[in-house]
Design an enzyme around this catalytic site. Structure first.
Site, PDB file in Angstrom:
ATOM      1  N   ASP A 127       0.866  -1.186   0.000  1.00 10.26           N
ATOM      2  CA  ASP A 127       0.000   0.000   0.000  1.00 10.26           C
ATOM      3  C   ASP A 127       0.895   1.226   0.000  1.00 10.26           C
ATOM      4  O   ASP A 127       1.812   1.319   0.831  1.00 10.26           O
ATOM      5  CB  ASP A 127      -0.881   0.032   1.252  1.00 10.26           C
ATOM      6  CG  ASP A 127      -2.003  -1.000   1.217  1.00 10.26           C
ATOM      7  OD1 ASP A 127      -1.945  -1.910   0.376  1.00 10.26           O
ATOM      8  OD2 ASP A 127      -2.918  -0.879   2.052  1.00 10.26           O
ATOM      9  N   ASP A 146     -15.638  -3.315   0.347  1.00  8.83           N
ATOM     10  CA  ASP A 146     -15.068  -2.903   1.637  1.00  8.83           C
ATOM     11  C   ASP A 146     -16.232  -2.643   2.574  1.00  8.83           C
ATOM     12  O   ASP A 146     -17.051  -1.747   2.321  1.00  8.83           O
ATOM     13  CB  ASP A 146     -14.224  -1.638   1.445  1.00  8.83           C
ATOM     14  CG  ASP A 146     -13.111  -1.844   0.418  1.00  8.83           C
ATOM     15  OD1 ASP A 146     -12.593  -2.968   0.337  1.00  8.83           O
ATOM     16  OD2 ASP A 146     -12.776  -0.903  -0.305  1.00  8.83           O
TER      17      ASP A 146
HETATM   18  O1  LIG Z   1      -6.172  -0.865   1.673  1.00  6.45           O
HETATM   19  C1  LIG Z   1      -6.422   0.020   2.498  1.00  6.45           C
HETATM   20  O2  LIG Z   1      -5.865   0.047   3.629  1.00  6.45           O
HETATM   21  C2  LIG Z   1      -7.414   1.086   2.156  1.00  6.45           C
HETATM   22  C3  LIG Z   1      -7.730   2.019   3.115  1.00  6.45           C
HETATM   23  C4  LIG Z   1      -8.641   3.019   2.826  1.00  6.45           C
HETATM   24  C5  LIG Z   1      -9.218   3.055   1.576  1.00  6.45           C
HETATM   25  C6  LIG Z   1      -8.914   2.137   0.611  1.00  6.45           C
HETATM   26  C7  LIG Z   1      -8.017   1.126   0.880  1.00  6.45           C
HETATM   27  N1  LIG Z   1      -7.649   0.166  -0.044  1.00  6.45           N
HETATM   28  C8  LIG Z   1      -8.249  -0.226  -1.240  1.00  6.45           C
HETATM   29  O3  LIG Z   1      -8.434   0.840  -2.168  1.00  6.45           O
HETATM   30  C9  LIG Z   1      -9.374   0.404  -3.112  1.00  6.45           C
HETATM   31  C10 LIG Z   1     -10.496   1.374  -3.254  1.00  6.45           C
HETATM   32  O4  LIG Z   1     -10.118   2.439  -4.062  1.00  6.45           O
HETATM   33  P1  LIG Z   1     -11.254   3.229  -4.841  1.00  6.45           P
HETATM   34  O5  LIG Z   1     -12.370   3.404  -3.881  1.00  6.45           O
HETATM   35  O6  LIG Z   1     -11.623   2.375  -6.010  1.00  6.45           O
HETATM   36  O7  LIG Z   1     -10.598   4.514  -5.200  1.00  6.45           O
HETATM   37  C11 LIG Z   1      -9.986  -0.888  -2.595  1.00  6.45           C
HETATM   38  O8  LIG Z   1      -9.354  -1.988  -3.242  1.00  6.45           O
HETATM   39  C12 LIG Z   1      -9.607  -0.841  -1.127  1.00  6.45           C
HETATM   40  O9  LIG Z   1      -9.621  -2.133  -0.559  1.00  6.45           O
END
Ligand SMILES: O=C(O)c1ccccc1N[C@@H]1O[C@H](COP(=O)(O)O)[C@@H](O)[C@H]1O
Length: 245
Positions: A14, A133
Site C-alpha cells: 500500500d 469494503d
Molecule cells: O487498503 C487500504 O488500507 C485502504 C484504506 C482506505 C481506503 C482504501 C483502501 N484500499 C483499497 O483501495 C481500493 C479502493 O479504491 P477506490 O475506492 O476504487 O478509489 C480498494 O481496493 C480498497 O480495498
C-alpha cells in the site's frame, strides 16, 4: 491439509506519499511506514510471491496520486499484480491496465457509478475485480469515509453484471491483526458463484490455514499485509501453509 486446495496469497504493498505503509482500519493518519515500495515488492518476489496487491492510498482517499510509482512497481516485478485505489473512470482504468498488471480492483466507482462499472466488467472481463469494503454489511467508499449501500444488494447487482471476482475487506479487521472475518467471507461465498479474495485481519499462520480450509467454499485467495511487515511470519512460511503453486 496437504490435500486441500491451495489458497493464493497476495502480499500487499500500500503506497502513501511515495512510501509503503500500513494503516489501521483504513484510517488516514494511522500510517506505519515500511520504506520504498519497489524494495517491498522485490522482497515479496524474493520470498516466492506469485501476486502482489498494490494500492494507491492517496488516490483512494482522493488526496493525490502515486500512479507513476505504481507503474514502476508493476514493471519491476515479473509476477502478477492486482492494482487498486482511485480507479474510477476510463482514464484511470486504462492507465492502470496499461501498466501490464494482471487485474484491477474497483471500489468507490462500483458504489457510485454502476453503469460505468458494468461497462468496465463487460469490456475487460476478469481483469476487473470489485473491492467490497464493508463495515458490518454496509459498503464503504472514498477511502472508507462514505457509506455506499448494502453489501447484499450491490453484490446481487454486480453478479448480474458478470463480475467474476470480489476482494472482500472487513474494514474493522484491516490492520488489526485480530484474525479474518471468516463468517462474512463464507456468507459472501454463499451468495455468489464468483471468486472471493479475503482481505483484512490475518495475523498468524493459523489464520492462513483457516482461510485455506474454506477454499472449497469459494475463497480463492487472501491479502496479507501488516503480519508480513511485522514479521509475525515470513512469506515462505505463509506459502507453505497456503500451498505453493
Ligand atoms: O487498503 C487500504 O488500507 C485502504 C484504506 C482506505 C481506503 C482504501 C483502501 N484500499 C483499497 O483501495 C481500493 C479502493 O479504491 P477506490 O475506492 O476504487 O478509489 C480498494 O481496493 C480498497 O480495498
Amino acid at each position: 491439509m496437504t490435500d486441500s486446495p491451495r489458497l493464493e496469497l497476495l502480499p500487499a504493498v500500500d503506497v502513501a506519499d511515495g512510501q509503503a505503509v500500513r494503516l489501521t482500519q483504513g484510517e488516514a493518519g494511522t500510517e506505519t511506514g515500511y520504506g520504498d515500495p519497489l524494495s517491498a515488492a522485490q522482497d515479496w518476489v524474493n520470498g516466492g510471491a506469485e501476486w502482489i496487491h498494490l494500492v494507491d492510498l492517496d488516490a483512494a482517499f482522493g488526496r493525490g496520486s502515486n500512479a507513476e510509482l505504481l507503474e514502476r512497481v508493476v514493471k519491476s516485478v515479473d509476477i502478477k499484480v492486482e492494482m487498486s485505489g482511485g480507479i474510477r473512470d476510463d482514464e484511470s482504468l486504462e492507465r492502470a491496465l496499461a501498466t501490464g498488471c494482471a487485474r484491477v480492483n474497483i471500489g468507490t466507482a462500483a458504489l457510485e457509478n454502476p453503469e460505468w462499472t458494468a461497462a468496465a466488467i463487460a469490456k475487460h472481463g476478469d481483469r476487473v475485480a470489485v473491492g467490497l469494503d464493508v463495515r458490518g454489511t454496509t459498503l464503504s467508499g472514498r477511502g472508507w469515509t462514505r457509506d455506499g449501500g448494502d453489501l447484499w444488494d450491490v453484490l446481487a447487482r454486480l453478479d448480474r453484471e458478470g463480475c467474476s471476482r470480489y476482494v472482500v475487506t472487513d474494514v474493522k479487521k484491516d490492520g488489526m491483526l485480530s484474525g479474518p472475518n471468516t463468517g462474512l467471507l463464507m456468507d459472501v461465498c454463499e451468495a455468489t458463484d464468483a471468486a472471493v479474495v479475503a482481505s483484512g485481519g490475518i495475523s498468524s499462520l493459523e489464520d492462513i490455514a483457516a482461510l485455506r480450509a474454506i477454499v472449497d467454499r469459494g475463497v480463492e485467495g487472501a491479502i496479507v499485509g501488516k503480519a508480513l511487515y511485522n514479521r509475525n511470519f515470513t512469506l515462505p512460511q505463509a506459502l507453505d501453509v497456503a500451498g505453493r503453486p
